[in-house]
Design a protein around this motif. Structure first.
Motif, short mmCIF file in Angstrom:
data_model
loop_
_atom_site.label_atom_id
_atom_site.label_comp_id
_atom_site.label_asym_id
_atom_site.label_seq_id
_atom_site.Cartn_x
_atom_site.Cartn_y
_atom_site.Cartn_z
N LEU A 43 44.02 -48.28 25.22
CA LEU A 43 44.08 -46.82 25.17
C LEU A 43 43.98 -46.26 26.58
CD1 LEU A 43 41.74 -46.14 22.11
CD2 LEU A 43 44.22 -45.88 22.17
N PRO A 47 38.46 -42.22 23.75
CA PRO A 47 38.56 -41.78 22.35
C PRO A 47 37.38 -40.92 21.90
CG PRO A 47 38.00 -44.10 22.45
CD PRO A 47 38.34 -43.69 23.85
N HIS A 62 44.11 -48.20 16.55
CA HIS A 62 44.61 -48.97 17.69
C HIS A 62 44.35 -50.46 17.54
CE1 HIS A 62 44.30 -50.73 21.77
NE2 HIS A 62 45.30 -49.91 22.06
N PHE A 113 50.06 -43.31 21.10
CA PHE A 113 48.76 -43.35 21.78
C PHE A 113 48.85 -42.86 23.22
CE2 PHE A 113 47.72 -46.66 18.49
CZ PHE A 113 46.68 -45.95 17.89
#
Length: 229
Positions: A43, A47, A62, A113
């Motif tokens: 990522l 988050p 993910h 993402f």
């Protein structure tokens, strides 16, 4: 053993050896695979800092759904590489279909993402292109969101793409990782598979879509538009 029998035996042995060598030479080497090109990307945002979307849901999405697509892509590539030239066409076709699903899932999740993280603002080039294609930015957003809602409770994606053929932006409806508009470049991707929102939103797909818009990384989207001539 008479001399002529010995010579005949030697000739037969030599012939068998040559036949075996020829057969061995014609067995194809396994086709090269390229696992280094099928790796899971991390990522690009924290988050914990998303607005209205939980860390738990994003990390699960993910690490399970996206990572699973990467693993399936590798496994299918290895299966195809190991097939002989006499493979049944239907067996090959089934693997090719699964390969398309897995690879598209991997790639589309990366588009999804990478454009999250709530950074920047819409720049003038993107704004102008949206106005040219949809009259106003709000009309684009309304159409994009309603296209997404049409997929709620099912499986699919919505894309904002640049259509190279007609030189304009389009919102595209997609099903099962298998649909797309050819000769187009993805600018923004929204995952509408239920796994992408059920943990936080249950059946409230509209709430998820609104939260997605709050968390768009416009710097990434602007860069994708900037790469278009």
């Amino acid at each position: 053993m008479q001399r002529r029998d010995f010579m005949a035996l030697g000739a037969a042995t030599l012939a068998n050896g040559l036949t075996a060598a020829t057969a061995a030479d014609t067995v194809p080497e396994p086709r090269a695979t390229h696992p280094e090109t099928l790796t899971q990307k991390p990522l690009t945002f924290n988050p914990k800092k998303l607005d209205g979307i939980s860390e738990k849901m994003i990390v699960s999405h993910h690490d399970n759904n996206y990572a699973g697509a990467v693993k399936r892509s590798k496994a299918i590539e290895e299966k195809i590489a190991a097939l002989s030239s006499s493979v049944n066409p239907f067996e090959l076709g089934a693997l090719k279909r699964e390969q398309m699903v897995a690879l598209n899932s991997m790639i589309l999740h990366e588009y999804y993402f990478d454009a999250l993280g709530a950074a920047g603002a819409m720049e003038s080039k993107l704004k102008s292109m949206l106005e040219f294609s949809f009259r106003t930015v709000s009309e684009w957003e309304n159409e994009f969101k309603k296209t997404a809602l049409s997929l709620s409770g099912g499986s699919g994606w919505v894309f904002l793409v640049y259509n190279e053929r007609i030189k304009r932006l389009e919102n595209v409806w997609s099903w099962d990782h298998m649909h797309g508009l050819w000769d187009s470049k993805i600018i923004l991707a929204l995952d509408m598979y239920e796994h992408s929102y059920q943990m936080d939103f249950g059946a409230n797909a509209k709430g998820y879509i609104d939260a997605f818009f709050k968390n768009i990384n416009w710097d990434v989207v602007n860069a994708r538009i900037g790469a278009i001539a």
